[in-house]
Structure formats: C-alpha cells, structure tokens
Design a protein around this motif. Structure first.
Motif, PDB file in Angstrom:
ATOM      1  N   SER A  81      -2.504  10.612   2.459  1.00  0.00           N
ATOM      2  CA  SER A  81      -2.554  10.010   3.785  1.00  0.00           C
ATOM      3  C   SER A  81      -1.627   8.807   3.847  1.00  0.00           C
ATOM      4  O   SER A  81      -1.220   8.373   4.908  1.00  0.00           O
ATOM      5  CB  SER A  81      -3.981   9.608   4.134  1.00  0.00           C
ATOM      6  OG  SER A  81      -4.447   8.663   3.215  1.00  0.00           O
ATOM      7  N   ALA A  82      -1.252   8.278   2.662  1.00  0.00           N
ATOM      8  CA  ALA A  82      -0.337   7.143   2.658  1.00  0.00           C
ATOM      9  C   ALA A  82       1.075   7.569   3.023  1.00  0.00           C
ATOM     10  O   ALA A  82       1.912   6.750   3.363  1.00  0.00           O
ATOM     11  CB  ALA A  82      -0.338   6.482   1.288  1.00  0.00           C
ATOM     12  N   LEU A  86     -11.616  -5.991   7.401  1.00  0.00           N
ATOM     13  CA  LEU A  86     -11.507  -5.800   5.954  1.00  0.00           C
ATOM     14  C   LEU A  86     -11.942  -4.386   5.575  1.00  0.00           C
ATOM     15  O   LEU A  86     -11.290  -3.708   4.780  1.00  0.00           O
ATOM     16  CB  LEU A  86     -12.404  -6.800   5.230  1.00  0.00           C
ATOM     17  CG  LEU A  86     -11.807  -8.147   4.849  1.00  0.00           C
ATOM     18  CD1 LEU A  86     -12.881  -9.015   4.242  1.00  0.00           C
ATOM     19  CD2 LEU A  86     -10.684  -7.949   3.854  1.00  0.00           C
ATOM     20  N   GLY A  87     -13.061  -3.972   6.176  1.00  0.00           N
ATOM     21  CA  GLY A  87     -13.554  -2.625   5.910  1.00  0.00           C
ATOM     22  C   GLY A  87     -12.538  -1.570   6.283  1.00  0.00           C
ATOM     23  O   GLY A  87     -12.307  -0.611   5.547  1.00  0.00           O
ATOM     24  N   ARG A 125      -8.522   2.478   4.570  1.00  0.00           N
ATOM     25  CA  ARG A 125      -7.175   3.039   4.522  1.00  0.00           C
ATOM     26  C   ARG A 125      -6.642   3.121   3.105  1.00  0.00           C
ATOM     27  O   ARG A 125      -5.889   4.004   2.758  1.00  0.00           O
ATOM     28  CB  ARG A 125      -6.226   2.168   5.328  1.00  0.00           C
ATOM     29  CG  ARG A 125      -6.249   2.405   6.805  1.00  0.00           C
ATOM     30  CD  ARG A 125      -5.219   3.441   7.204  1.00  0.00           C
ATOM     31  NE  ARG A 125      -5.146   3.559   8.636  1.00  0.00           N
ATOM     32  CZ  ARG A 125      -4.189   2.998   9.351  1.00  0.00           C
ATOM     33  NH1 ARG A 125      -3.234   2.320   8.777  1.00  0.00           N
ATOM     34  NH2 ARG A 125      -4.182   3.154  10.657  1.00  0.00           N
ATOM     35  N   LEU A 126      -7.063   2.148   2.272  1.00  0.00           N
ATOM     36  CA  LEU A 126      -6.586   2.140   0.894  1.00  0.00           C
ATOM     37  C   LEU A 126      -7.395   3.090   0.015  1.00  0.00           C
ATOM     38  O   LEU A 126      -7.121   3.239  -1.164  1.00  0.00           O
ATOM     39  CB  LEU A 126      -6.668   0.723   0.314  1.00  0.00           C
ATOM     40  CG  LEU A 126      -5.713  -0.286   0.940  1.00  0.00           C
ATOM     41  CD1 LEU A 126      -6.029  -1.675   0.435  1.00  0.00           C
ATOM     42  CD2 LEU A 126      -4.283   0.064   0.614  1.00  0.00           C
ATOM     43  N   VAL A 155      -9.042   8.383  14.023  1.00  0.00           N
ATOM     44  CA  VAL A 155      -7.971   8.792  13.125  1.00  0.00           C
ATOM     45  C   VAL A 155      -8.492   8.956  11.728  1.00  0.00           C
ATOM     46  O   VAL A 155      -9.043   8.041  11.157  1.00  0.00           O
ATOM     47  CB  VAL A 155      -6.852   7.752  13.130  1.00  0.00           C
ATOM     48  CG1 VAL A 155      -5.753   8.190  12.193  1.00  0.00           C
ATOM     49  CG2 VAL A 155      -6.329   7.582  14.509  1.00  0.00           C
ATOM     50  N   ASP A 156      -8.320  10.118  11.198  1.00  0.00           N
ATOM     51  CA  ASP A 156      -8.738  10.344   9.837  1.00  0.00           C
ATOM     52  C   ASP A 156      -7.977  11.545   9.335  1.00  0.00           C
ATOM     53  O   ASP A 156      -8.298  12.673   9.650  1.00  0.00           O
ATOM     54  CB  ASP A 156     -10.241  10.623   9.810  1.00  0.00           C
ATOM     55  CG  ASP A 156     -10.762  10.597   8.402  1.00  0.00           C
ATOM     56  OD1 ASP A 156      -9.997  10.199   7.523  1.00  0.00           O
ATOM     57  OD2 ASP A 156     -11.920  10.958   8.205  1.00  0.00           O
ATOM     58  N   GLN A 157      -6.959  11.289   8.580  1.00  0.00           N
ATOM     59  CA  GLN A 157      -6.209  12.419   8.077  1.00  0.00           C
ATOM     60  C   GLN A 157      -6.261  12.422   6.575  1.00  0.00           C
ATOM     61  O   GLN A 157      -5.840  11.471   5.925  1.00  0.00           O
ATOM     62  CB  GLN A 157      -4.774  12.350   8.559  1.00  0.00           C
ATOM     63  CG  GLN A 157      -4.152  13.709   8.568  1.00  0.00           C
ATOM     64  CD  GLN A 157      -2.755  13.670   9.109  1.00  0.00           C
ATOM     65  OE1 GLN A 157      -2.067  12.681   9.007  1.00  0.00           O
ATOM     66  NE2 GLN A 157      -2.320  14.769   9.684  1.00  0.00           N
TER      67      GLN A 157
END
Lengths: 66, 505
Positions: free
Chosen positions: B143-144, B221-222, B227-228, B59-61
C-alpha cells in the motif's frame, strides 16, 4: 392405415407417478449486476486520471522544448 | 477609483464556495507580497488539502505484500464465523453460487464497491498477482507504493515551481507549538504530500505540546500508525482518544483497525458500543452491515441496511445492496424499485442503467430493457465496463433465444476485456450447441484458468469430457467444481457416476 393406428396408441397415464430422467446440462454463468461505486472511489479514480493526464501533458511539453 | 475587495476575504469566500484553485492562487499572491502572512499560508494549505481530500475512513487498500506476508492476524487458522478470511464458512441463508456470481475470494458480489472491498483476499501468491481486476485498478505491490504515493507525486508535478512547502526545511517543533497552524499543516502533510513519517513527527510533538489531552491529535497519530502498518499502536491511540472524547469517526477508525487485524467480532462489538452512544448513527450501522456482508451473512447484512434506510432514506450503498440482494433472491421486480429509486435520486451512470436493464428483463418489462442497456453503453467509462454490459446483453439475448445475437454479444464482451471468464464460459456453452466440441473445450479451459473460483467452467468441462469419454479429465474437473461449490447437486451426481465407472473398471 387404420390398423397401425390401433396398434400404437399413445399412453397418457392419469394416475400413478410420472418420472423424468435428469440429464446434466451445461450451465451458463449468471447475469452480473454491476456494483455501484462509492463517492470516495469515484473521486480517487478521477484524481488518478487527472494526475496521469497532467503527467502526460508535462512530458509532451518537455519533449517539445527539447 | 475602483474599490477592490480585501484579497484575503476574497480567498476565504472562494474557499467556502469550494473553488480551491482560485483560493490558492490569491493566497499565493498575498504570500508573494508578505511571505510571513500566517492567515494566507494556513488558508492555502487548507485549500490544497481540500483539493485532494478523501475520506480516510473509506480508503483502505491492501497491497500484495500486506496481504500475503500478513502477521498481524491473531489466528492463522481461525474458527468458522470469526474471520473475514474464511468466507464460505458461515452461510447465513445467503444465495448459493448457483444463482449469485462470486468474487475471487468466494464472496457473493456486492451491490456496491468500496475501495476496501475491491477484490477480496486471494488464497495464493500466484492468484494475488494475476487477479483479474474487477474495478479496473491494479492491486499495488504494497500500500506504500499504491495510490497514495501516486497522488502525492501527482500534486507536486502539477506545480512547476516545486512544492508549496518544503517539508525537509520545515521546523516541525516550531509549528507544533502553534495550535492554530499545526492542524492545517498536519492535514496538508498527511493528505496532500502523503508524507506519513513527517506527519507522524508533527503529530507526536503536537500531542506532547497539548499535554496528551487533545483527542484530535491522538486520532491523527492513530491514522499515521495505521498507514505505517503499526496496527496495535494505532489501536492504542484511538482507544485513548475515545477516553477523552467520544466521536463517531474514532469508532470508525478503530473498527477499521480491527478489520485489518481480522477480528470482525471485536469490530462488531465496537460498532454496537458506538451505537449505544450515538443511537441510529448511519455510518456505524453501515459498518455493521458491511462486516456481515463480508462474512457472507447476507440476511443480517440486509437487515442492517434496512435499518440504515430507516435513518437515511437516500443512502446509496444501502439501496444498492438491498437491490442486488433482491435480484439474486429471485425478486427482480423489487430490485427494480430500488434501482429506480437510485435513478430518481440522481445517480446517473453506466452501472445503474445496466442493473436497471437486467432487472427490467427479469421482471418481464421488456419495453425498458434494451433502452436501459443502450444508455448503459452510452455511459461506459472504460473497456471493462463495456465488456460487462455486453455480457449482460448476451444474457438477454439467450433469454429471448436469439442465440446469434448472444454469440455476438459474448464475442464483443471478450473483445473489450480479454480476461472475461464468464463470457468464455457462456460462449463455450453456445459453441457446444453448435456442435463444435473442440472450440467449446478450449473456451472452457480458458475460463477455468482465468477464474478458478467459479464452478461453472469446471462443471461444464467435466460434463463435456464425460460425454466424449475422457473420464479422467472429467473427474479432475468435477473435483475442482466441487471445491468451488461443494453443495452443487449436479457435480455430486457426476462424481458419483464417475466413481461407479472407475469401480467397475
């Protein structure tokens, strides 16, 4: 008219270069192979669709109760 | 008296059989009777997580904001061959746009669509906003605000009593002390609730409790940092996790970070390091192949896909990519064999039948062509797919010189997807054959504005304008065509002629 035939005779050269004028023609876009979808993408789309359905159902239900 | 099974055991059994709804229902009942049953609570979190679990590696949008306001890449103007953002620079012997259609970003279309490669990277903000979507999903603003949030809220909506766990009331530090509960809880927060901030809190406290020695928490954590959007921090965590324990997943996550930072070479080196530790690992090989493909180096991508197939001969992505590559390098009969292999493996969808139909037609197996397309049409899931299938049938019709059928096919394609630029272009060519110049011109202009990355509409417009004597428009269109496809000989010839004309004037 046998005379005319003898005047204009077709010429088919057996030797030498054959040249042809290159006329630019319009181009068609190429046929498109459709990319297959990965399992993850399919699951994502399925979940999104289900979620949308669920929201629709709930909205319908809340409308009916009103 | 009837002997009933122990409910917790039954729930476990349902979980193992992937019947998550039933498992979660039984756990809810157990929890109603004894709210402090940790086993049932943990099992329910796992069941709820599994319901919405998607592979995080895949997943990578990228949202519009991330894409346009991107400051994490090191070089804004990268040298050729070192960036994923300058696709046209490294031609590794791949097919030109004259034979292989391009995506918006100027890459040849791939044989396989992944969440991360859906539409590439458009050049300008305007283009980013009005991108014709290729895989039916709109690009989110960030992406958020994308799929993740929608999925999270959706999982809550289906629960009339509200969410299973109220995250705001949760004492995270208490749970982080209990290793047997904290991991399932983390996955629940991360995947089911999509609350990355709380997940990050939990992971940070848990890794502290584990005295920074647990690689699993570091990877989590990574993932949170990724995501952030804190790529450097996530890189640090993944590196540190790799020092503790070498796991294939960690390599994949780390490579994902480098790809986001636009450092494909580093990612490639990392994959090679990973391959030293895990020789022949399919996911790592696939990662290398994908990067080569994104950098427009189709030949070496194919080599790596072949390596993948040596390890795992049922790898759908590899088969599809090699197949499409053969198709566009003029070997449709070999492509047909690859797609037939997919069919034997049980892939059964519209895209596959469409590809089979095209391969059959170009490999001169006319008996199967139309029946494949019929099946493709029977299996379509949405209007965009239907438009694409009709567009390809239109090509078959052009091939058998049934121009009326072709005309109808392209029209149908436009009826299903009004933004189908290729169909507009082909329709324009057919209109011109009928002698309707104005109509043809209008179609070409529409196609050119819908898909400025394709050279065909620009070139056709240039040729048409030149024929009717509008040399200025012809010159402008030819220049656009040259931008889209610099090596196109006919465009260059046309430009040369036009320059000569202007010089004479």
């Amino acid at each position: 008219m046998p005379e005319v035939k003898s005047i204009f005779r077709e010429v088919l050269p057996k030797q030498g270069q054959l040249s042809m004028e290159d006329v630019p023609t319009l181009v068609l876009c190429k046929p498109k192979l459709l990319p297959l979808k990965s399992v993850t993408l399919e699951k994502l789309e399925k979940m999104q669709l289900e979620a949308q359905e669920a929201i629709k159902q709930q909205e319908l239900a809340s409308k009916q109760t009103q | 008296m009837e002997v009933t099974m122990d409910p917790l055991f039954l729930a476990w059994s349902y979980f193992r059989r992937r019947r998550f709804q039933q498992c979660s229902d039984i756990c809810s009942k157990i929890l109603e009777d004894s709210p402090y049953d940790q086993a049932a609570w943990s099992l329910k979190t796992r069941a709820l997580t599994e319901m919405v679990y998607i592979d995080e590696v895949e997943v990578d949008q990228e949202g519009i904001a991330e894409m346009m306001l991107d400051e994490s890449s090191i070089a804004q103007v990268a040298r050729p061959g070192t960036s994923l953002r300058l696709p046209g620079t490294s031609h590794g012997g791949g097919p030109t746009p004259a034979v292989r259609p391009m995506t918006q970003s100027g890459r040849p279309i791939t044989g396989f669509v992944r969440p991360s490669t859906q539409s590439g990277r458009p050049g300008t903000m305007e283009q980013a906003i009005r991108t014709p979507r290729t895989a039916s999903t709109a690009r989110p603003v960030t992406s958020a605000s994308g799929r993740f949030v929608r999925l999270g809220t959706a999982s809550m909506l289906t629960n009339p009593e509200g969410p299973f766990i109220h995250l705001s009331r949760l004492n995270l530090s208490k749970y982080s002390q209990k290793p047997n509960l904290s991991k399932t809880l983390f996955e629940y927060i991360f995947h089911h609730e999509n609350d990355v901030k709380n997940a990050l809190d939990l992971a940070a406290q848990a890794t502290e409790h584990a005295q920074f020695k647990d690689w699993w928490w570091k990877v989590q954590l990574g993932k949170c940092y990724y995501r952030l959007g804190l790529y450097r921090e996530s890189e640090k965590q993944f590196r540190s996790a790799l020092n503790h324990q070498e796991v294939v997943d960690t390599y994949l996550y780390l490579a994902k970070v480098y790809q986001r930072l636009d450092q494909p070479i580093t990612a490639l080196n990392l994959f090679k390091q990973g391959l030293d530790r895990f020789p022949g690992e399919v996911t790592l090989l696939t990662g290398i192949a994908r990067i080569h493909e994104e950098m427009n180096n189709i030949t070496s991508a194919t080599e790596y896909y072949k390596d993948v197939l040596k390890q795992d001969n049922t790898h759908v992505e590899a088969i599809a990519c090699i197949g499409s590559n053969h198709f566009y390098t003029d070997q449709p009969e070999i492509a047909l064999r690859f797609y037939r292999r997919l069919l034997q493996m049980g892939v059964y969808n519209c895209q596959l039948y469409n590809n089979l139909g095209l391969c059959c037609f170009y490999a001169q197996q006319y008996d199967m062509t139309l029946s494949s397309f019929e099946r493709a049409l029977a299996l379509v899931a949405n209007d965009e797919e239907q438009a694409d299938v009709w567009y390809n049938i239109g090509h078959v019709a052009v091939g058998i010189a049934d121009l009326t059928l072709a005309y109808q096919c392209f029209k149908l394609s436009l009826a299903f997807n009004n933004d189908h630029a290729e169909a507009y272009n082909n329709l324009a060519v057919l209109e011109l054959r009928k002698g309707r110049i104005e109509q043809s011109k209008a179609f070409l202009q529409t196609a050119a504005s819908l898909a400025p990355h394709m050279y065909e509409p620009h070139f056709n417009l240039a040729t048409l304008s030149e024929k009717i004597g509008d040399l200025q428009s012809s010159y402008i269109a030819a220049q656009k065509s040259e931008d889209a496809f610099p090596e196109h000989v006919d465009t260059q010839q046309l430009l040369k002629d036009l320059r000569q004309h202007f010089a004479v004037l």
